[in-house]
Scaffold this motif. Structure first.
Motif, PDB file in Angstrom:
ATOM      1  N   UNK A 228       5.072  -4.066  -1.920  1.00 51.73           N
ATOM      2  CA  UNK A 228       3.434  -4.150  -2.164  1.00 51.73           C
ATOM      3  C   UNK A 228       3.060  -2.964  -1.300  1.00 51.73           C
ATOM      4  N   UNK A 229       3.737  -2.224  -0.407  1.00 53.15           N
ATOM      5  CA  UNK A 229       3.281  -1.034   0.218  1.00 53.15           C
ATOM      6  C   UNK A 229       3.749   0.257  -0.222  1.00 53.15           C
TER       7      UNK A 229
ATOM      8  N   UNK B 218      -0.874  -3.944  -5.149  1.00 53.03           N
ATOM      9  CA  UNK B 218      -1.883  -4.320  -5.660  1.00 53.03           C
ATOM     10  C   UNK B 218      -3.191  -3.257  -6.182  1.00 53.03           C
ATOM     11  N   UNK B 219      -3.725  -3.547  -7.238  1.00 52.17           N
ATOM     12  CA  UNK B 219      -4.784  -2.415  -7.993  1.00 52.17           C
ATOM     13  C   UNK B 219      -5.729  -2.427  -7.144  1.00 52.17           C
TER      14      UNK B 219
ATOM     15  N   UNK C  63      -3.950   5.274   1.504  1.00 53.35           N
ATOM     16  CA  UNK C  63      -3.042   6.387   2.014  1.00 53.35           C
ATOM     17  C   UNK C  63      -2.691   6.365   3.444  1.00 53.35           C
ATOM     18  N   UNK C  64      -3.468   5.455   4.106  1.00 53.05           N
ATOM     19  CA  UNK C  64      -2.866   5.257   5.615  1.00 53.05           C
ATOM     20  C   UNK C  64      -1.903   4.000   5.802  1.00 53.05           C
ATOM     21  N   UNK C  65      -1.723   3.315   4.872  1.00 54.02           N
ATOM     22  CA  UNK C  65      -0.923   1.901   4.895  1.00 54.02           C
ATOM     23  C   UNK C  65       0.321   1.876   4.018  1.00 54.02           C
ATOM     24  N   UNK C  66       0.164   2.691   2.886  1.00 55.15           N
ATOM     25  CA  UNK C  66       1.166   2.668   1.681  1.00 55.15           C
ATOM     26  C   UNK C  66       1.913   3.891   1.518  1.00 55.15           C
ATOM     27  N   UNK C  67       3.199   3.947   1.254  1.00 53.30           N
ATOM     28  CA  UNK C  67       3.906   4.980   0.991  1.00 53.30           C
ATOM     29  C   UNK C  67       3.333   5.866  -0.332  1.00 53.30           C
ATOM     30  N   UNK C  68       3.194   7.149  -0.399  1.00 52.00           N
ATOM     31  CA  UNK C  68       2.516   7.758  -1.082  1.00 52.00           C
ATOM     32  C   UNK C  68       3.277   8.950  -1.977  1.00 52.00           C
ATOM     33  N   UNK C  69       4.688   8.664  -1.796  1.00 50.55           N
ATOM     34  CA  UNK C  69       5.853   9.585  -2.270  1.00 50.55           C
ATOM     35  C   UNK C  69       6.874   8.634  -2.688  1.00 50.55           C
TER      36      UNK C  69
END
Length: 80
Positions: free
Chosen positions: A30-31, A39-40, A48-54
């Motif tokens: 979920x992250x 989650x949408x 951008x602070x809590x989830x992997x962006x790459x």
């Protein structure tokens, strides 16, 4: 995290190699913003602070197969 898998089959009987199409391997987290379970409703700036962006680097997989590549197998009238 989600990542691509690159497969290159190496055929031991003829010495040739064949690249298969890249596959997306989904992590299910979920992250991870690329996951189908992300989650949408998770939007920047929180996302951008809590989830992997790459995505991770591609996984390279190169099995050695005791057989012939598809081209050599067809030329020899075999199944590989």
């Amino acid at each position: 995290m989600c990542h691509w898998r690159r497969v290159r089959n190496v055929y031991l009987r003829c010495g040739h190699a064949e690249n298969l199409p890249d596959q997306m391997i989904e992590c299910g987290s979920r992250n991870c913003k690329f996951s189908p379970n992300h989650p949408p409703s998770c939007q920047p700036p929180r996302c951008t602070q809590t989830c992997a962006q790459y995505r991770l680097y591609p996984e390279l997989y190169s099995p050695n197969i005791d057989g012939y590549c598809s081209e050599c197998a067809a030329r020899l009238g075999r199944r590989g």
